[in-house]
Structures are given as structure tokens and as C-alpha cells.
Design a protein around this motif. Structure first.
Motif, PDB file in Angstrom:
ATOM      1  N   ALA A 118      -3.246  16.453   3.085  1.00  0.00           N
ATOM      2  CA  ALA A 118      -2.921  14.946   2.979  1.00  0.00           C
ATOM      3  C   ALA A 118      -2.015  14.635   1.795  1.00  0.00           C
ATOM      4  O   ALA A 118      -2.438  15.010   0.656  1.00  0.00           O
ATOM      5  N   PHE A 119      -1.356  13.627   1.530  1.00  0.00           N
ATOM      6  CA  PHE A 119      -0.646  13.182   0.717  1.00  0.00           C
ATOM      7  C   PHE A 119      -0.289  11.620   0.684  1.00  0.00           C
ATOM      8  O   PHE A 119      -0.617  11.087   1.632  1.00  0.00           O
ATOM      9  N   ARG A 120       0.178  11.053  -0.664  1.00  0.00           N
ATOM     10  CA  ARG A 120       0.517   9.866  -0.571  1.00  0.00           C
ATOM     11  C   ARG A 120       1.497   9.622  -1.370  1.00  0.00           C
ATOM     12  O   ARG A 120       1.935  10.444  -2.286  1.00  0.00           O
ATOM     13  N   THR A 121       2.438   8.435  -1.326  1.00  0.00           N
ATOM     14  CA  THR A 121       3.749   8.320  -1.761  1.00  0.00           C
ATOM     15  C   THR A 121       3.703   6.908  -1.833  1.00  0.00           C
ATOM     16  O   THR A 121       3.558   6.042  -1.064  1.00  0.00           O
ATOM     17  N   ASP A 122       4.632   6.459  -3.037  1.00  0.00           N
ATOM     18  CA  ASP A 122       5.230   4.941  -3.110  1.00  0.00           C
ATOM     19  C   ASP A 122       6.618   5.194  -2.973  1.00  0.00           C
ATOM     20  O   ASP A 122       7.011   4.134  -2.971  1.00  0.00           O
ATOM     21  N   ILE A 146      11.684  12.077  -2.163  1.00  0.00           N
ATOM     22  CA  ILE A 146      10.298  11.462  -2.266  1.00  0.00           C
ATOM     23  C   ILE A 146       9.175  12.381  -2.650  1.00  0.00           C
ATOM     24  O   ILE A 146       9.260  13.773  -2.424  1.00  0.00           O
ATOM     25  N   SER A 147       8.621  11.739  -3.760  1.00  0.00           N
ATOM     26  CA  SER A 147       7.614  12.676  -4.572  1.00  0.00           C
ATOM     27  C   SER A 147       6.193  12.343  -3.583  1.00  0.00           C
ATOM     28  O   SER A 147       5.994  11.197  -3.381  1.00  0.00           O
ATOM     29  N   LEU A 148       5.612  13.129  -3.612  1.00  0.00           N
ATOM     30  CA  LEU A 148       4.204  13.241  -3.215  1.00  0.00           C
ATOM     31  C   LEU A 148       2.983  13.422  -3.898  1.00  0.00           C
ATOM     32  O   LEU A 148       3.239  14.481  -5.042  1.00  0.00           O
ATOM     33  N   GLU A 149       1.875  12.800  -3.812  1.00  0.00           N
ATOM     34  CA  GLU A 149       0.692  13.297  -4.596  1.00  0.00           C
ATOM     35  C   GLU A 149      -0.317  13.630  -3.753  1.00  0.00           C
ATOM     36  O   GLU A 149      -0.411  13.015  -2.673  1.00  0.00           O
ATOM     37  N   SER A 150      -1.063  14.787  -3.960  1.00  0.00           N
ATOM     38  CA  SER A 150      -1.821  15.303  -3.194  1.00  0.00           C
ATOM     39  C   SER A 150      -3.174  14.289  -3.172  1.00  0.00           C
ATOM     40  O   SER A 150      -3.265  13.755  -4.027  1.00  0.00           O
ATOM     41  N   VAL A 151      -3.858  14.318  -1.920  1.00  0.00           N
ATOM     42  CA  VAL A 151      -4.961  13.352  -1.691  1.00  0.00           C
ATOM     43  C   VAL A 151      -6.207  14.532  -1.837  1.00  0.00           C
ATOM     44  O   VAL A 151      -6.123  15.477  -1.145  1.00  0.00           O
ATOM     45  N   PRO A 152      -6.880  14.597  -3.084  1.00  0.00           N
ATOM     46  CA  PRO A 152      -7.988  15.299  -3.323  1.00  0.00           C
ATOM     47  C   PRO A 152      -9.004  15.811  -2.381  1.00  0.00           C
ATOM     48  O   PRO A 152      -9.377  16.711  -2.203  1.00  0.00           O
ATOM     49  N   LEU A 206       0.843  -1.321   0.011  1.00  0.00           N
ATOM     50  CA  LEU A 206       0.215   0.046   0.060  1.00  0.00           C
ATOM     51  C   LEU A 206       0.903   1.305   0.091  1.00  0.00           C
ATOM     52  O   LEU A 206       1.979   1.211   0.382  1.00  0.00           O
ATOM     53  N   PRO A 207       0.359   2.474  -0.455  1.00  0.00           N
ATOM     54  CA  PRO A 207       1.276   3.621  -0.533  1.00  0.00           C
ATOM     55  C   PRO A 207       1.344   4.265   1.090  1.00  0.00           C
ATOM     56  O   PRO A 207       0.088   3.840   1.839  1.00  0.00           O
ATOM     57  N   VAL A 208       2.267   4.931   1.119  1.00  0.00           N
ATOM     58  CA  VAL A 208       2.379   5.518   2.524  1.00  0.00           C
ATOM     59  C   VAL A 208       1.529   6.742   2.496  1.00  0.00           C
ATOM     60  O   VAL A 208       1.618   7.403   1.419  1.00  0.00           O
ATOM     61  N   CYS A 209       0.677   6.808   3.408  1.00  0.00           N
ATOM     62  CA  CYS A 209      -0.278   8.165   3.398  1.00  0.00           C
ATOM     63  C   CYS A 209      -0.024   9.050   4.647  1.00  0.00           C
ATOM     64  O   CYS A 209       0.339   8.355   5.555  1.00  0.00           O
ATOM     65  N   LEU A 210      -0.018  10.353   4.483  1.00  0.00           N
ATOM     66  CA  LEU A 210       0.275  10.898   5.586  1.00  0.00           C
ATOM     67  C   LEU A 210      -0.548  12.424   5.461  1.00  0.00           C
ATOM     68  O   LEU A 210      -1.014  12.831   4.481  1.00  0.00           O
TER      69      LEU A 210
END
Length: 94
Positions: free
Chosen positions: A76-80, A65-71, A40-44
Motif C-alpha cells: 500500500a502507498f500514499r501520495t500527494d 509521482i512519488s509514493l510513500e509506503s504505508v507501514p 486527502l492524499p491518494v492511497c492505493l
């Protein structure tokens, strides 16, 4: 209440034994097995009292570490890319 150390470790054999129980009740057991093996991706979430999203984004980007916004959640962000968040200063500092 039992402590974490009192539970049996999840060895590959134990995981396979647990998943084998579902073979007869799911349509596609191979997909279930593949899904269970996918990390699972790490979410923060950034606590706005302690920091702000742009500071966190900058600090983690500098660590590669690249982060993707949680819409659906502001800050909140998630990353692999971050497999061991507990081993970084950003995580331990809160």
C-alpha cells in the motif's frame, strides 16, 4: 437507492453551511474549517495477483509521482502528487 447524480453538488456555499453547524460544538472551528479544506492524499494498494509493488512504484515514479509506503499494509502507498489517478493507464488497468 439514489444515484450520485441525484444528490446536490458540494458547492463552496453548501460546504460552509454544513461546517457552520459545528461552530458551537467544536473547540476550534477555524481548525475544523482548515482541515476540511485540506485535500486527502491518494492511497492505493497493489493487488499481488495483477502486479507487484516494485513494478507499480517504478511506473508511477517514471510519471513523476512519488509514493510513500504505508507501514501497516504491505503493497500500500500514499501520495500527494497524484490528483487524478483515474486518468492514468496504471489506474484504469487495475
Amino acid at each position: 437507492m439514489r444515484s450520485h447524480s441525484q444528490f446536490a453538488p458540494f458547492t463552496p456555499d453548501l460546504v460552509q453551511a454544513i461546517l457552520a453547524r459545528y461552530v458551537d460544538i467544536v473547540d476550534d472551528p477555524q481548525s475544523l474549517f482548515a482541515c476540511s479544506a485540506t485535500p486527502l492524499p491518494v492511497c492505493l494498494w497493489v493487488n499481488p495477483i495483477k502486479s507487484n509493488p516494485s513494478v507499480l512504484l517504478s511506473n508511477l515514479t517514471n510519471l513523476g509521482i512519488s509514493l510513500e509506503s504505508v507501514p501497516w499494509m504491505s503493497g500500500a502507498f500514499r501520495t500527494d502528487d497524484w490528483r487524478s489517478p483515474g486518468q492514468t493507464l496504471a489506474f484504469t488497468a487495475g
